[in-house]
Design a protein around this motif. Structure first.
Motif, PDB file in Angstrom:
ATOM      1  N   GLN A 116       1.449 -13.630  -7.561  1.00  0.00           N
ATOM      2  CA  GLN A 116       2.272 -14.740  -8.039  1.00  0.00           C
ATOM      3  C   GLN A 116       1.372 -15.933  -8.312  1.00  0.00           C
ATOM      4  O   GLN A 116       0.496 -16.266  -7.510  1.00  0.00           O
ATOM      5  CB  GLN A 116       3.331 -15.115  -7.012  1.00  0.00           C
ATOM      6  N   PHE A 117       1.607 -16.591  -9.454  1.00  0.00           N
ATOM      7  CA  PHE A 117       0.819 -17.752  -9.851  1.00  0.00           C
ATOM      8  C   PHE A 117       1.613 -19.034  -9.648  1.00  0.00           C
ATOM      9  O   PHE A 117       2.837 -19.002  -9.469  1.00  0.00           O
ATOM     10  CB  PHE A 117       0.379 -17.603 -11.309  1.00  0.00           C
ATOM     11  N   ALA A 118       0.930 -20.165  -9.689  1.00  0.00           N
ATOM     12  CA  ALA A 118       1.538 -21.465  -9.426  1.00  0.00           C
ATOM     13  C   ALA A 118       2.673 -21.781 -10.394  1.00  0.00           C
ATOM     14  O   ALA A 118       3.614 -22.501 -10.039  1.00  0.00           O
ATOM     15  CB  ALA A 118       0.482 -22.563  -9.483  1.00  0.00           C
ATOM     16  N   ASP A 119       2.631 -21.242 -11.611  1.00  0.00           N
ATOM     17  CA  ASP A 119       3.699 -21.512 -12.584  1.00  0.00           C
ATOM     18  C   ASP A 119       4.952 -20.673 -12.328  1.00  0.00           C
ATOM     19  O   ASP A 119       5.925 -20.751 -13.062  1.00  0.00           O
ATOM     20  CB  ASP A 119       3.207 -21.292 -14.008  1.00  0.00           C
ATOM     21  N   GLY A 120       4.928 -19.849 -11.269  1.00  0.00           N
ATOM     22  CA  GLY A 120       6.086 -19.043 -10.903  1.00  0.00           C
ATOM     23  C   GLY A 120       6.073 -17.633 -11.459  1.00  0.00           C
ATOM     24  O   GLY A 120       6.908 -16.812 -11.081  1.00  0.00           O
ATOM     25  N   SER A 121       5.150 -17.330 -12.367  1.00  0.00           N
ATOM     26  CA  SER A 121       5.100 -15.976 -12.911  1.00  0.00           C
ATOM     27  C   SER A 121       4.600 -14.997 -11.842  1.00  0.00           C
ATOM     28  O   SER A 121       3.689 -15.304 -11.087  1.00  0.00           O
ATOM     29  CB  SER A 121       4.220 -15.909 -14.156  1.00  0.00           C
ATOM     30  N   THR A 122       5.271 -13.860 -11.764  1.00  0.00           N
ATOM     31  CA  THR A 122       4.959 -12.839 -10.773  1.00  0.00           C
ATOM     32  C   THR A 122       4.703 -11.521 -11.478  1.00  0.00           C
ATOM     33  O   THR A 122       5.426 -11.162 -12.409  1.00  0.00           O
ATOM     34  CB  THR A 122       6.118 -12.675  -9.782  1.00  0.00           C
ATOM     35  N   PHE A 123       3.676 -10.794 -11.040  1.00  0.00           N
ATOM     36  CA  PHE A 123       3.321  -9.515 -11.638  1.00  0.00           C
ATOM     37  C   PHE A 123       3.198  -8.463 -10.548  1.00  0.00           C
ATOM     38  O   PHE A 123       2.595  -8.706  -9.511  1.00  0.00           O
ATOM     39  CB  PHE A 123       1.997  -9.624 -12.393  1.00  0.00           C
ATOM     40  N   HIS A 124       3.793  -7.298 -10.778  1.00  0.00           N
ATOM     41  CA  HIS A 124       3.659  -6.143  -9.900  1.00  0.00           C
ATOM     42  C   HIS A 124       2.742  -5.165 -10.629  1.00  0.00           C
ATOM     43  O   HIS A 124       3.103  -4.671 -11.697  1.00  0.00           O
ATOM     44  CB  HIS A 124       5.023  -5.497  -9.630  1.00  0.00           C
ATOM     45  N   LEU A 125       1.569  -4.912 -10.075  1.00  0.00           N
ATOM     46  CA  LEU A 125       0.574  -4.062 -10.722  1.00  0.00           C
ATOM     47  C   LEU A 125       0.385  -2.791  -9.911  1.00  0.00           C
ATOM     48  O   LEU A 125       0.070  -2.838  -8.724  1.00  0.00           O
ATOM     49  CB  LEU A 125      -0.748  -4.821 -10.840  1.00  0.00           C
ATOM     50  N   SER A 126       0.564  -1.655 -10.567  1.00  0.00           N
ATOM     51  CA  SER A 126       0.418  -0.377  -9.872  1.00  0.00           C
ATOM     52  C   SER A 126      -1.060  -0.035  -9.705  1.00  0.00           C
ATOM     53  O   SER A 126      -1.915  -0.491 -10.465  1.00  0.00           O
ATOM     54  CB  SER A 126       1.117   0.739 -10.648  1.00  0.00           C
ATOM     55  N   ALA A 127      -1.334   0.798  -8.727  1.00  0.00           N
ATOM     56  CA  ALA A 127      -2.704   1.243  -8.486  1.00  0.00           C
ATOM     57  C   ALA A 127      -3.249   1.994  -9.696  1.00  0.00           C
ATOM     58  O   ALA A 127      -4.401   1.826 -10.072  1.00  0.00           O
ATOM     59  CB  ALA A 127      -2.752   2.126  -7.239  1.00  0.00           C
ATOM     60  N   GLU A 128      -2.410   2.800 -10.332  1.00  0.00           N
ATOM     61  CA  GLU A 128      -2.842   3.555 -11.517  1.00  0.00           C
ATOM     62  C   GLU A 128      -3.197   2.603 -12.656  1.00  0.00           C
ATOM     63  O   GLU A 128      -4.220   2.759 -13.307  1.00  0.00           O
ATOM     64  CB  GLU A 128      -1.751   4.519 -11.964  1.00  0.00           C
ATOM     65  N   PRO A 186       0.818  -1.218   0.000  1.00  0.00           N
ATOM     66  CA  PRO A 186       0.000   0.000   0.000  1.00  0.00           C
ATOM     67  C   PRO A 186       0.846   1.259   0.000  1.00  0.00           C
ATOM     68  O   PRO A 186       1.933   1.256   0.564  1.00  0.00           O
ATOM     69  CB  PRO A 186      -0.812  -0.111   1.287  1.00  0.00           C
ATOM     70  N   PRO A 187       0.403   2.313  -0.582  1.00  0.00           N
ATOM     71  CA  PRO A 187      -0.853   2.404  -1.336  1.00  0.00           C
ATOM     72  C   PRO A 187      -0.652   2.278  -2.834  1.00  0.00           C
ATOM     73  O   PRO A 187      -1.585   2.468  -3.598  1.00  0.00           O
ATOM     74  CB  PRO A 187      -1.322   3.809  -0.994  1.00  0.00           C
ATOM     75  N   LYS A 188       0.550   1.939  -3.300  1.00  0.00           N
ATOM     76  CA  LYS A 188       0.838   2.080  -4.728  1.00  0.00           C
ATOM     77  C   LYS A 188       0.836   0.822  -5.583  1.00  0.00           C
ATOM     78  O   LYS A 188       0.791   0.923  -6.800  1.00  0.00           O
ATOM     79  CB  LYS A 188       2.186   2.795  -4.919  1.00  0.00           C
ATOM     80  N   SER A 189       0.902  -0.387  -5.003  1.00  0.00           N
ATOM     81  CA  SER A 189       0.957  -1.560  -5.876  1.00  0.00           C
ATOM     82  C   SER A 189       0.533  -2.834  -5.167  1.00  0.00           C
ATOM     83  O   SER A 189       0.417  -2.883  -3.942  1.00  0.00           O
ATOM     84  CB  SER A 189       2.368  -1.746  -6.444  1.00  0.00           C
ATOM     85  N   VAL A 190       0.315  -3.850  -5.983  1.00  0.00           N
ATOM     86  CA  VAL A 190      -0.001  -5.184  -5.492  1.00  0.00           C
ATOM     87  C   VAL A 190       0.851  -6.171  -6.303  1.00  0.00           C
ATOM     88  O   VAL A 190       1.141  -5.936  -7.474  1.00  0.00           O
ATOM     89  CB  VAL A 190      -1.518  -5.489  -5.615  1.00  0.00           C
ATOM     90  N   GLY A 246      -8.966  10.846 -12.311  1.00  0.00           N
ATOM     91  CA  GLY A 246      -8.716  10.302 -10.980  1.00  0.00           C
ATOM     92  C   GLY A 246      -7.767   9.132 -10.944  1.00  0.00           C
ATOM     93  O   GLY A 246      -7.742   8.372  -9.991  1.00  0.00           O
ATOM     94  N   ARG A 247      -6.947   8.952 -11.966  1.00  0.00           N
ATOM     95  CA  ARG A 247      -6.063   7.781 -12.000  1.00  0.00           C
ATOM     96  C   ARG A 247      -4.715   8.024 -11.342  1.00  0.00           C
ATOM     97  O   ARG A 247      -4.044   7.098 -10.958  1.00  0.00           O
ATOM     98  CB  ARG A 247      -5.861   7.309 -13.430  1.00  0.00           C
ATOM     99  N   ARG A 248      -4.292   9.267 -11.218  1.00  0.00           N
ATOM    100  CA  ARG A 248      -2.942   9.542 -10.716  1.00  0.00           C
ATOM    101  C   ARG A 248      -2.838   9.473  -9.201  1.00  0.00           C
ATOM    102  O   ARG A 248      -1.796   9.117  -8.685  1.00  0.00           O
ATOM    103  CB  ARG A 248      -2.483  10.908 -11.201  1.00  0.00           C
ATOM    104  N   HIS A 249      -3.873   9.826  -8.508  1.00  0.00           N
ATOM    105  CA  HIS A 249      -3.797   9.880  -7.045  1.00  0.00           C
ATOM    106  C   HIS A 249      -4.614   8.767  -6.395  1.00  0.00           C
ATOM    107  O   HIS A 249      -5.134   8.926  -5.312  1.00  0.00           O
ATOM    108  CB  HIS A 249      -4.261  11.247  -6.556  1.00  0.00           C
ATOM    109  N   VAL A 250      -4.689   7.636  -7.061  1.00  0.00           N
ATOM    110  CA  VAL A 250      -5.426   6.496  -6.547  1.00  0.00           C
ATOM    111  C   VAL A 250      -4.473   5.618  -5.732  1.00  0.00           C
ATOM    112  O   VAL A 250      -3.279   5.574  -5.996  1.00  0.00           O
ATOM    113  CB  VAL A 250      -6.084   5.699  -7.708  1.00  0.00           C
ATOM    114  N   GLY A 251      -5.013   4.968  -4.711  1.00  0.00           N
ATOM    115  CA  GLY A 251      -4.205   4.080  -3.885  1.00  0.00           C
ATOM    116  C   GLY A 251      -4.953   2.804  -3.571  1.00  0.00           C
ATOM    117  O   GLY A 251      -6.165   2.740  -3.688  1.00  0.00           O
ATOM    118  N   ILE A 252      -4.224   1.790  -3.191  1.00  0.00           N
ATOM    119  CA  ILE A 252      -4.806   0.506  -2.807  1.00  0.00           C
ATOM    120  C   ILE A 252      -4.732   0.409  -1.290  1.00  0.00           C
ATOM    121  O   ILE A 252      -3.641   0.448  -0.716  1.00  0.00           O
ATOM    122  CB  ILE A 252      -4.044  -0.663  -3.448  1.00  0.00           C
TER     123      ILE A 252
END
Length: 69
Positions: free
Chosen positions: A15-27, A8-12, A51-57
């Protein structure tokens, strides 16, 4: 989905079972979320999502095998 980590507040991180990992931003999630469709406006023929620039998770939870709320 094997792992869901909130940065928080900028990304999540997902990770999936095949090992692939993704970092996804709040924007990124705000822009590509189906719920964002109601916020799309057209300016000079281009789609603009306000409203996409100042969004947070603030929280995230796994739903089923691959969903996230």
């Amino acid at each position: 989905m094997k792992k869901l980590a909130l940065h928080p507040p900028k990304s999540v991180e997902v990770q999936f079972a095949d090992g692939s990992t993704f970092h996804l931003s709040a924007e990124f999630l705000r822009v590509y979320s189906p719920a964002a469709d109601s916020k799309i406006r057209s300016i000079a023929g281009e789609k603009v999502i306000f409203g996409r620039r100042h969004v947070g998770i603030m929280s995230a939870e796994s739903i089923g095998n691959y969903g996230v709320r």
